[in-house]
Design an enzyme around this catalytic site. Structure first.
Site, PDB file in Angstrom:
ATOM      1  N   ARG A  15      28.361   9.440  44.932  1.00  0.00           N
ATOM      2  CA  ARG A  15      28.016  10.775  44.432  1.00  0.00           C
ATOM      3  C   ARG A  15      29.009  11.225  43.348  1.00  0.00           C
ATOM      4  NH1 ARG A  15      29.763  15.797  43.086  1.00  0.00           N
ATOM      5  NH2 ARG A  15      31.176  15.793  44.885  1.00  0.00           N
ATOM      6  N   ASP A  16      30.216  11.538  43.765  1.00  0.00           N
ATOM      7  CA  ASP A  16      31.220  12.057  42.835  1.00  0.00           C
ATOM      8  C   ASP A  16      31.547  11.030  41.751  1.00  0.00           C
ATOM      9  OD1 ASP A  16      33.017  13.842  41.803  1.00  0.00           O
ATOM     10  OD2 ASP A  16      34.588  13.463  43.261  1.00  0.00           O
ATOM     11  N   HIS A 207      41.829  15.444  48.211  1.00  0.00           N
ATOM     12  CA  HIS A 207      40.947  14.804  47.219  1.00  0.00           C
ATOM     13  C   HIS A 207      41.736  14.777  45.907  1.00  0.00           C
ATOM     14  CE1 HIS A 207      36.740  14.196  45.438  1.00  0.00           C
ATOM     15  NE2 HIS A 207      37.524  14.338  44.372  1.00  0.00           N
ATOM     16  N   HIS A 209      42.770  13.195  42.154  1.00  0.00           N
ATOM     17  CA  HIS A 209      42.340  12.439  40.977  1.00  0.00           C
ATOM     18  C   HIS A 209      43.561  11.761  40.342  1.00  0.00           C
ATOM     19  CE1 HIS A 209      38.091  14.123  40.068  1.00  0.00           C
ATOM     20  NE2 HIS A 209      38.315  14.072  41.361  1.00  0.00           N
ATOM     21  N   CYS A 240      37.199  11.831  34.371  1.00  0.00           N
ATOM     22  CA  CYS A 240      37.601  13.230  34.458  1.00  0.00           C
ATOM     23  C   CYS A 240      37.080  13.952  33.225  1.00  0.00           C
ATOM     24  CB  CYS A 240      39.118  13.340  34.543  1.00  0.00           C
ATOM     25  SG  CYS A 240      39.643  15.038  34.690  1.00  0.00           S
ATOM     26  N   ASN A 249      38.614   9.899  39.911  1.00  0.00           N
ATOM     27  CA  ASN A 249      38.931   9.664  41.313  1.00  0.00           C
ATOM     28  C   ASN A 249      39.880   8.492  41.519  1.00  0.00           C
ATOM     29  OD1 ASN A 249      37.133  11.597  42.708  1.00  0.00           O
ATOM     30  ND2 ASN A 249      35.532  10.459  41.658  1.00  0.00           N
TER      31      ASN A 249
END
Length: 302
Positions: A15-16, A207, A209, A240, A249
C-alpha cells in the site's frame, strides 16, 4: 531500558510503498506480492487503500487485490480508509483492520486537506465508530510527528494532542510517523515518550522513513523506549514526495537483518522477504533499495 525481546513488523509495501508508483501495477502482481509477504510470516500486511482512484490511481484495484489474495489464518490485512464510502468498500472487500490518519503539524493539515488537525480527525469519527460496530481493528497514523515540510519543527504538545484524539476515537494501535524522514535518534526519544504518556505502549508503533539515512538508527532509539511495533516496506518501496529523488520507507529486509542481529524475535523469514523484494523490484524494472536484500541476492548468485 532493555530492548524488547520480540517485535511486530507491519509490512506496508503493497500500500504505502506502491501507491506513488507512476506506472500501473497489475492486480495480479500486487496479489502475488501480498501472498509472498503473508507466507514469509508477517502478522500484519497493509494491502490496500480505499481512497478515490482520482487521487491515488495506483490503488484503484484494491478491491480486486483483497478478493484475490490467499488469506493466511492469523494475518491481519489492513487498508487505508479516508471516509465512509471507503469504509463500505473496505468492508465489502473483507479488510481486517481500518487505518485512519491525521497530521501532528497544523501547516501540513491545512496544505494537504485544507482543514485543521482537529477537524481532520473529527471527520474520522464516523469511520471509527463503524469500524468498532463491525468489530474491525482500528489503527491511526500520526503523520509529520518529527517534522513538517512546511512548518519545520513540530511541538511535542501537538503530537500528544493528536495521539489523545485518536485514543478517544477508540484506536487499537497508533503509528508515530516520520513522514519526511527528518528525525534523528536524539529526537526520537522525546517524541516516543510523549506518545507513551498518552497511549498504552503495546499499541504504539514507529513508522520511520529513510530519506536522510537515519531510519535504522531511529528504530534502535525507539526500541530503547520500549516500542515494539515497526512499519517497513519490502525493497524500500515508496519514494518521499517531499524530497526529490529520496527514498521513503525503510526497507523491511534491512530492519529484519538488524532485529536478527540484536536477537529480537520477529517470526519472519528474512530470505523469503528478500526474494519478495527482488520479485517486486524486477516487476518495477529497477534495483531494490534494500542493501540487505541486494547483498542476499548477490550471495545467492555467487
Amino acid at each position: 531500558m532493555s530492548l524488547p525481546k520480540k517485535v511486530k513488523i507491519v509490512e506496508v509495501g503493497p500500500r504505502d510503498g506502491l501507491q506513488n508508483e507512476k506506472e500501473t501495477i497489475s492486480a495480479e502482481v500486487k496479489i502475488e506480492l501480498v501472498n509472498r509477504l503473508s507466507a514469509a510470516g508477517f502478522p500484519n500486511v497493509e494491502a490496500a487503500s480505499f481512497v478515490s482512484p482520482k487521487w491515488v490511481p495506483q490503488m484503484a484495484t484494491s478491491s480486486e487485490v483483497m478478493h484475490g489474495i490467499t488469506r493466511k489464518p492469523g494475518v491481519v490485512y489492513s487498508a487505508l480508509v479516508p471516509n465512509m464510502k471507503g469504509f463500505e468498500a473496505a468492508l465489502e472487500a473483507g479488510v481486517d483492520e481500518v487505518v485512519i490518519f491525521g497530521a501532528a503539524s497544523e501547516a501540513f493539515s491545512q496544505k494537504n486537506i485544507n482543514c485543521s488537525i482537529a477537524e481532520s480527525i473529527e471527520r474520522f469519527a464516523e469511520v471509527a465508530k463503524a469500524a468498532k460496530d463491525h468489530r474491525k481493528r482500528l489503527r491511526a497514523a500520526v503523520s509529520c510527528a518529527f517534522g513538517c515540510p512546511y512548518q519545520g519543527e513540530v511541538p511535542l504538545d501537538a503530537v500528544a494532542d493528536v495521539v489523545r484524539r485518536f485514543r478517544e476515537l477508540g484506536c487499537d494501535e497508533i503509528d508515530i510517523a516520520d513522514t519526511i524522514g527528518v528525525a534523528t535518534p536524539g529526537k526520537v526519544r522525546p517524541v516516543m515518550e510523549t506518545a507513551i504518556r498518552e497511549f498504552h505502549i503495546e499499541g504504539l508503533s514507529g513508522h520511520f522513513h529513510d530519506t536522510y539515512g537515519q531510519a535504522l538508527a531511529n528504530i534502535y532509539a525507539s526500541l530503547q523506549t520500549g516500542i515494539s511495533i515497526y512499519h517497513a516496506s519490502v525493497a524500500g518501496l515508496g519514494g518521499c514526495p517531499y524530497a526529490k529523488g529520496a527514498t521513503g520507507n525503510v526497507a523491511t529486509e534491512d530492519v529484519l537483518y538488524m532485529m536478527n542481529g540484536l536477537g529480537i524475535e520477529t517470526g519472519i523469514d528474512l530470505d523469503a522477504v528478500a526474494e519478495a523484494g527482488q520479485f517486486i523490484s524486477q516487476q518495477l524494472g529497477r534495483k531494490s533499495v534494500s542493501r540487505v536484500g541486494n547483498a542476499l541476492a548477490a550471495k545467492r548468485v555467487g
